[in-house]
Write a protein that holds these residues in place. Sequence first.
Motif, PDB file in Angstrom:
ATOM      1  N   UNK A 205      34.739  25.201  83.253  1.00  0.00           N
ATOM      2  CA  UNK A 205      34.735  24.563  84.562  1.00  0.00           C
ATOM      3  C   UNK A 205      36.111  23.955  84.799  1.00  0.00           C
ATOM      4  N   UNK A 206      36.785  24.434  85.846  1.00  0.00           N
ATOM      5  CA  UNK A 206      38.151  24.017  86.138  1.00  0.00           C
ATOM      6  C   UNK A 206      38.164  23.131  87.380  1.00  0.00           C
ATOM      7  N   UNK A 207      38.927  22.046  87.308  1.00  0.00           N
ATOM      8  CA  UNK A 207      39.072  21.142  88.448  1.00  0.00           C
ATOM      9  C   UNK A 207      40.507  20.645  88.500  1.00  0.00           C
ATOM     10  N   UNK A 208      41.165  20.883  89.621  1.00  0.00           N
ATOM     11  CA  UNK A 208      42.536  20.416  89.832  1.00  0.00           C
ATOM     12  C   UNK A 208      43.471  20.756  88.667  1.00  0.00           C
ATOM     13  N   UNK A 209      43.341  21.983  88.167  1.00  0.00           N
ATOM     14  CA  UNK A 209      44.277  22.469  87.171  1.00  0.00           C
ATOM     15  C   UNK A 209      44.016  22.063  85.744  1.00  0.00           C
ATOM     16  N   UNK A 210      42.872  21.441  85.467  1.00  0.00           N
ATOM     17  CA  UNK A 210      42.509  21.127  84.085  1.00  0.00           C
ATOM     18  C   UNK A 210      41.123  21.693  83.797  1.00  0.00           C
ATOM     19  N   UNK A 211      40.794  21.798  82.514  1.00  0.00           N
ATOM     20  CA  UNK A 211      39.450  22.197  82.120  1.00  0.00           C
ATOM     21  C   UNK A 211      38.596  20.944  82.033  1.00  0.00           C
ATOM     22  N   UNK A 212      37.611  20.872  82.901  1.00  0.00           N
ATOM     23  CA  UNK A 212      36.736  19.704  82.934  1.00  0.00           C
ATOM     24  C   UNK A 212      35.649  19.804  81.872  1.00  0.00           C
ATOM     25  N   UNK A 213      35.091  21.012  81.727  1.00  0.00           N
ATOM     26  CA  UNK A 213      34.036  21.229  80.740  1.00  0.00           C
ATOM     27  C   UNK A 213      34.061  22.680  80.272  1.00  0.00           C
ATOM     28  N   UNK A 214      33.484  22.895  79.092  1.00  0.00           N
ATOM     29  CA  UNK A 214      33.271  24.242  78.576  1.00  0.00           C
ATOM     30  C   UNK A 214      31.904  24.278  77.920  1.00  0.00           C
ATOM     31  N   UNK A 215      31.190  25.403  78.067  1.00  0.00           N
ATOM     32  CA  UNK A 215      29.895  25.498  77.411  1.00  0.00           C
ATOM     33  C   UNK A 215      29.090  26.679  77.897  1.00  0.00           C
ATOM     34  N   UNK A 216      27.804  26.653  77.598  1.00  0.00           N
ATOM     35  CA  UNK A 216      26.907  27.702  78.060  1.00  0.00           C
ATOM     36  C   UNK A 216      26.895  27.714  79.583  1.00  0.00           C
ATOM     37  N   UNK A 217      26.900  28.907  80.140  1.00  0.00           N
ATOM     38  CA  UNK A 217      27.022  29.024  81.594  1.00  0.00           C
ATOM     39  C   UNK A 217      25.905  28.304  82.338  1.00  0.00           C
ATOM     40  N   UNK A 218      24.680  28.408  81.841  1.00  0.00           N
ATOM     41  CA  UNK A 218      23.568  27.771  82.547  1.00  0.00           C
ATOM     42  C   UNK A 218      23.725  26.255  82.593  1.00  0.00           C
ATOM     43  N   UNK A 219      24.304  25.670  81.533  1.00  0.00           N
ATOM     44  CA  UNK A 219      24.505  24.223  81.505  1.00  0.00           C
ATOM     45  C   UNK A 219      25.626  23.805  82.450  1.00  0.00           C
ATOM     46  N   UNK A 220      26.722  24.571  82.450  1.00  0.00           N
ATOM     47  CA  UNK A 220      27.837  24.233  83.329  1.00  0.00           C
ATOM     48  C   UNK A 220      27.487  24.438  84.795  1.00  0.00           C
ATOM     49  N   UNK A 221      26.693  25.465  85.073  1.00  0.00           N
ATOM     50  CA  UNK A 221      26.284  25.702  86.457  1.00  0.00           C
ATOM     51  C   UNK A 221      25.433  24.545  86.964  1.00  0.00           C
ATOM     52  N   UNK A 222      24.578  24.014  86.122  1.00  0.00           N
ATOM     53  CA  UNK A 222      23.756  22.875  86.526  1.00  0.00           C
ATOM     54  C   UNK A 222      24.630  21.666  86.844  1.00  0.00           C
ATOM     55  N   UNK A 223      25.629  21.420  86.008  1.00  0.00           N
ATOM     56  CA  UNK A 223      26.562  20.316  86.266  1.00  0.00           C
ATOM     57  C   UNK A 223      27.334  20.570  87.558  1.00  0.00           C
ATOM     58  N   UNK A 224      27.810  21.789  87.710  1.00  0.00           N
ATOM     59  CA  UNK A 224      28.575  22.179  88.900  1.00  0.00           C
ATOM     60  C   UNK A 224      27.734  22.001  90.161  1.00  0.00           C
TER      61      UNK A 224
END
Length: 245
Positions: A205-224
């Motif tokens: 998960x990228x925000x303003x040029x940094x990596x905000x989070x990394x992980x399983x896609x289903x978990x990151x999509x929920x956060x997103x």
Amino acid sequence: MLELIDIGFEVEGKKILRKITMKFEEGKKYSILGMNGAGKSTIAYVIMGLEGYKPTAGKIYLDGEDITDLPVSERAKRGITLLWQEPARFRGLTVKDYLTLGGKLNIKKDEIAQILELVGLSPLLYMNRTVDESLSGGERKRIELASVLLLKPRYAILDEPDSGIDIMSLDMIKNVIDWIFDHGGTPILITHREEVALETDESYLVCRGIILKRGKSKDLVEYYRTTCDKCDHINLPVENKVERK
């Protein structure tokens, strides 16, 4: 394995990417997820080594080899390809000639037909059609997608693969991802859409040029889904705070 280690990228003193570290292992499907303007496409261009996108910090490695300074052509020879977000315009060539680089690639007609069908184009209607202004953006995008598949790359970077294609074609995008994977490739999807990211195993998960989070896609999509749509960047780590709008 394809690795980005502490990649930074600046334009006229403005930091576009900051300390980007990513690892893409074979045998997995990846997505780089984020809102428009987050820096996702810039990461893709840096990986591909496009002119004007040489990192100002950090290194890129492929199987332990430093490829940071290699040109696009050498990276392509090593199996890295990029599907552009905006389809290029190639006038005067037939679809078949474009897909075979004017006959330089020894690809059988049956294989071309199979790939055209995979991306939702009828071989009968498109094989000998001229690439010109009569083609829609979606048609050109599908043709370029077919060209990537025919190369059978090790790492296929798909920059917004559904851009210019009707939302009902998500099943087609899934089939494309699976085809790349089944033929030994590692798909890396650049996307802002939850549905596309969910077709992959792991996400950044990228925000303003940094990596905000990394992980399983289903978990990151929920956060997103629950955070990024209404975020004014207050969720960034303290050391990476950006100005709030």
